[in-house]
Write a protein that holds these residues in place. Structure first.
Motif, PDB file in Angstrom:
ATOM      1  N   ALA A  41       0.855  -1.206   0.000  1.00  0.00           N
ATOM      2  CA  ALA A  41       0.000   0.000   0.000  1.00  0.00           C
ATOM      3  C   ALA A  41       0.877   1.237   0.000  1.00  0.00           C
ATOM      4  N   ALA A  42       0.436   2.250  -0.737  1.00  0.00           N
ATOM      5  CA  ALA A  42       1.152   3.528  -0.721  1.00  0.00           C
ATOM      6  C   ALA A  42       0.756   4.285   0.547  1.00  0.00           C
ATOM      7  N   TYR A  44      -0.681   6.631   3.254  1.00  0.00           N
ATOM      8  CA  TYR A  44      -2.032   7.209   3.443  1.00  0.00           C
ATOM      9  C   TYR A  44      -3.153   6.343   2.858  1.00  0.00           C
ATOM     10  N   THR A  45      -2.819   5.260   2.156  1.00  0.00           N
ATOM     11  CA  THR A  45      -3.899   4.397   1.656  1.00  0.00           C
ATOM     12  C   THR A  45      -4.026   3.177   2.581  1.00  0.00           C
ATOM     13  N   ASN A  46      -4.784   2.192   2.163  1.00  0.00           N
ATOM     14  CA  ASN A  46      -5.104   1.075   3.053  1.00  0.00           C
ATOM     15  C   ASN A  46      -4.437  -0.230   2.627  1.00  0.00           C
ATOM     16  N   GLU A  72      -2.896   4.385  10.755  1.00  0.00           N
ATOM     17  CA  GLU A  72      -3.680   5.219  11.674  1.00  0.00           C
ATOM     18  C   GLU A  72      -4.662   4.388  12.484  1.00  0.00           C
ATOM     19  N   LEU A 115      -5.789   0.919   8.054  1.00  0.00           N
ATOM     20  CA  LEU A 115      -6.306   2.142   7.435  1.00  0.00           C
ATOM     21  C   LEU A 115      -5.321   3.290   7.523  1.00  0.00           C
ATOM     22  N   GLY A 116      -4.995   3.850   6.383  1.00  0.00           N
ATOM     23  CA  GLY A 116      -4.094   5.005   6.353  1.00  0.00           C
ATOM     24  C   GLY A 116      -2.692   4.626   6.791  1.00  0.00           C
ATOM     25  N   ASP A 120       4.956   3.984   2.816  1.00  0.00           N
ATOM     26  CA  ASP A 120       4.767   3.021   1.721  1.00  0.00           C
ATOM     27  C   ASP A 120       5.095   1.611   2.211  1.00  0.00           C
TER      28      ASP A 120
ATOM     29  N   THR B  59      -9.138   2.520  -4.928  1.00  0.00           N
ATOM     30  CA  THR B  59      -7.885   2.134  -4.266  1.00  0.00           C
ATOM     31  C   THR B  59      -8.010   2.040  -2.749  1.00  0.00           C
ATOM     32  N   ASN B  60      -9.098   2.565  -2.163  1.00  0.00           N
ATOM     33  CA  ASN B  60      -9.289   2.375  -0.725  1.00  0.00           C
ATOM     34  C   ASN B  60      -9.745   0.962  -0.394  1.00  0.00           C
ATOM     35  N   PRO B  62      -9.023  -2.646   0.120  1.00  0.00           N
ATOM     36  CA  PRO B  62      -7.760  -3.346   0.366  1.00  0.00           C
ATOM     37  C   PRO B  62      -7.801  -4.822   0.004  1.00  0.00           C
ATOM     38  N   PHE B  98     -11.263  10.407  -4.804  1.00  0.00           N
ATOM     39  CA  PHE B  98     -10.083  10.001  -4.027  1.00  0.00           C
ATOM     40  C   PHE B  98      -8.955   9.552  -4.955  1.00  0.00           C
ATOM     41  N   LYS B 106       0.709   5.701  -7.733  1.00  0.00           N
ATOM     42  CA  LYS B 106       1.325   5.068  -6.555  1.00  0.00           C
ATOM     43  C   LYS B 106       0.769   3.655  -6.347  1.00  0.00           C
ATOM     44  N   ILE B 110       3.570   0.780  -6.275  1.00  0.00           N
ATOM     45  CA  ILE B 110       3.865   0.013  -5.062  1.00  0.00           C
ATOM     46  C   ILE B 110       3.727  -1.495  -5.323  1.00  0.00           C
ATOM     47  N   ARG B 111       2.977  -1.835  -6.365  1.00  0.00           N
ATOM     48  CA  ARG B 111       2.785  -3.248  -6.730  1.00  0.00           C
ATOM     49  C   ARG B 111       3.716  -3.686  -7.858  1.00  0.00           C
ATOM     50  N   PHE B 147     -11.724   8.535  10.612  1.00  0.00           N
ATOM     51  CA  PHE B 147     -10.443   8.560  11.314  1.00  0.00           C
ATOM     52  C   PHE B 147     -10.511   9.524  12.498  1.00  0.00           C
ATOM     53  N   ARG B 151     -11.273  12.560   9.095  1.00  0.00           N
ATOM     54  CA  ARG B 151     -11.304  12.110   7.694  1.00  0.00           C
ATOM     55  C   ARG B 151     -12.207  10.885   7.584  1.00  0.00           C
ATOM     56  N   ILE B 153     -13.644   7.770   5.009  1.00  0.00           N
ATOM     57  CA  ILE B 153     -13.551   7.068   3.725  1.00  0.00           C
ATOM     58  C   ILE B 153     -14.717   6.084   3.613  1.00  0.00           C
TER      59      ILE B 153
END
Lengths: 152, 193
Positions: A41-42, A44-46, A72, A115-116, A120, B59-60, B62, B98, B106, B110-111, B147, B151, B153
């Motif tokens: 995950a990058a 701030y993402t999940n 987070e 989450l978050g 990276d 992308t949120n 997972p 988002f 990214k 990242i993958r 959060f 924030r 999501i």
């Protein structure tokens, strides 16, 4: 006299450090964490954390939640089938692990959602997640970041 | 007699070579979107004359979307191994608010995804909504997480889909993205060549 007292304090302090900790609890043979891995995950993402939880004890234990410094928040989630075509995801609350059984947190099912993430997570990185169980307490799990499940 | 035998085998072969039905065609319809490098693209024009393998993600997500994306990667690797080219991979986000180009870049980076023939697309919400509506994909915001900093999501209930689109911009087959059989789609791609 003062020297004796100092020695006693040092002994007590040392003993306190050696009392049961998360690390020792992770060696608890009643609960074992196996095949732990997490998705890349990058920042701030999940990500998602997967594992097999084995309860070798004679009573049901319950996974209450998870915590980690890597993100987070960490929540127990479940991917579910809405219908033939559609999938969804929702918080899953607590998970009971029956005695002498294994519970698999796997892609497309239950997982701990990270989450978050604070940085990276690249393939090959190692992360640490602490699972909170009702009876076994806190158990540390080390996981490798991968794009395919652990097979061993 | 021998000739008859050969004819029978040929007819049998053609009969077995099942044709894929046309599910939907883009026809003259096109959409203005942006790729992971923030470059404007006109979809599906930019992949005209190519076979397209397309999935729909946010992308949120997972779990299911990374499964589908990883399956796209497995198909890409298999096609490379079999030296099948003229195939373009596309991942379209249905959460463009988002999923900015940077977030998509990214997500792919990242993958370690090979973007030589794989494009990630995003755009205006109204445009991405129009695309998914045309291709028969549903994506509805459902549960959410708030959060500590406020924030919020959302998680989408969404169609778990990979689609096969022919070089004429016609959708020829739908597959379940997270559990697709790589052999099946590779065999279907060969039918379109």
């Amino acid at each position: 006299m003062k020297r004796r007292l100092l020695i006693i304090i040092v002994i007590i302090f040392t003993f306190n450090l050696a009392t049961p900790t998360q690390q020792q609890k992770s060696n608890n043979s009643d609960i074992q964490i196996q095949k732990a891995w997490a998705r890349p995950a990058a920042k701030y993402t999940n990500s998602a954390f997967y594992f097999v939880l084995e309860n070798n004890s004679s009573k049901t234990d319950t996974l209450l939640g998870a915590e980690t410094k890597i993100s987070e928040e960490a929540e127990i989630h479940e991917s579910y089938k809405k219908d033939d075509d559609r999938m969804g995801m929702r918080p899953a609350g607590k998970i009971a692990i029956k005695p002498k059984s294994k519970f698999e947190f796997k892609p497309g099912g239950f997982h701990v959602m990270l989450l978050g993430v604070e940085k990276d997570l690249h393939i090959g990185d190692k992360i640490e997640v602490v699972l909170r169980l009702k009876y076994a307490g806190k158990i540390k799990a080390q996981a490798e970041v991968r794009d395919i499940p652990m097979t061993k | 007699m021998k000739l008859r035998h050969y004819l029978f085998v040929i007819i049998l072969f053609w009969g077995c070579k099942e044709k894929l039905p046309v599910i939907e065609k883009f026809g003259e319809t096109s959409y203005r979107l942006v790729d992971q490098n923030n470059k404007e693209v006109i979809f599906p024009d930019f992949v005209k004359d190519k076979i397209v393998i397309m999935n729909y993600i946010f992308t949120n997500c997972p779990d299911i979307c990374p499964l589908s994306t990883n399956n796209m990667r497995l198909i890409q690797e298999r096609l490379k191994k079999e030296k099948i080219d003229n195939v373009q991979f596309i991942s379209l986000s249905f959460d463009p608010e988002f999923d900015t180009p940077e977030v998509l870049r990214k997500f792919a980076g990242i993958r370690n995804l090979d973007l030589s023939n794989w494009t990630f697309l995003t755009g205006d919400k109204s445009t991405t909504n129009s695309v998914i509506k045309q291709v028969g994909v549903l994506a509805v915001p459902s549960d959410s997480t708030v959060f500590k900093n406020g924030r919020k999501i959302y998680y989408y209930v969404h169609t778990d889909r990979i689609q096969l689109i022919d070089p004429e911009g016609r959708i020829r087959k739908n597959y379940k993205g997270s559990t697709i059989n790589v052999d099946e789609i590779v065999s279907d791609i060969k039918k379109l060549q």
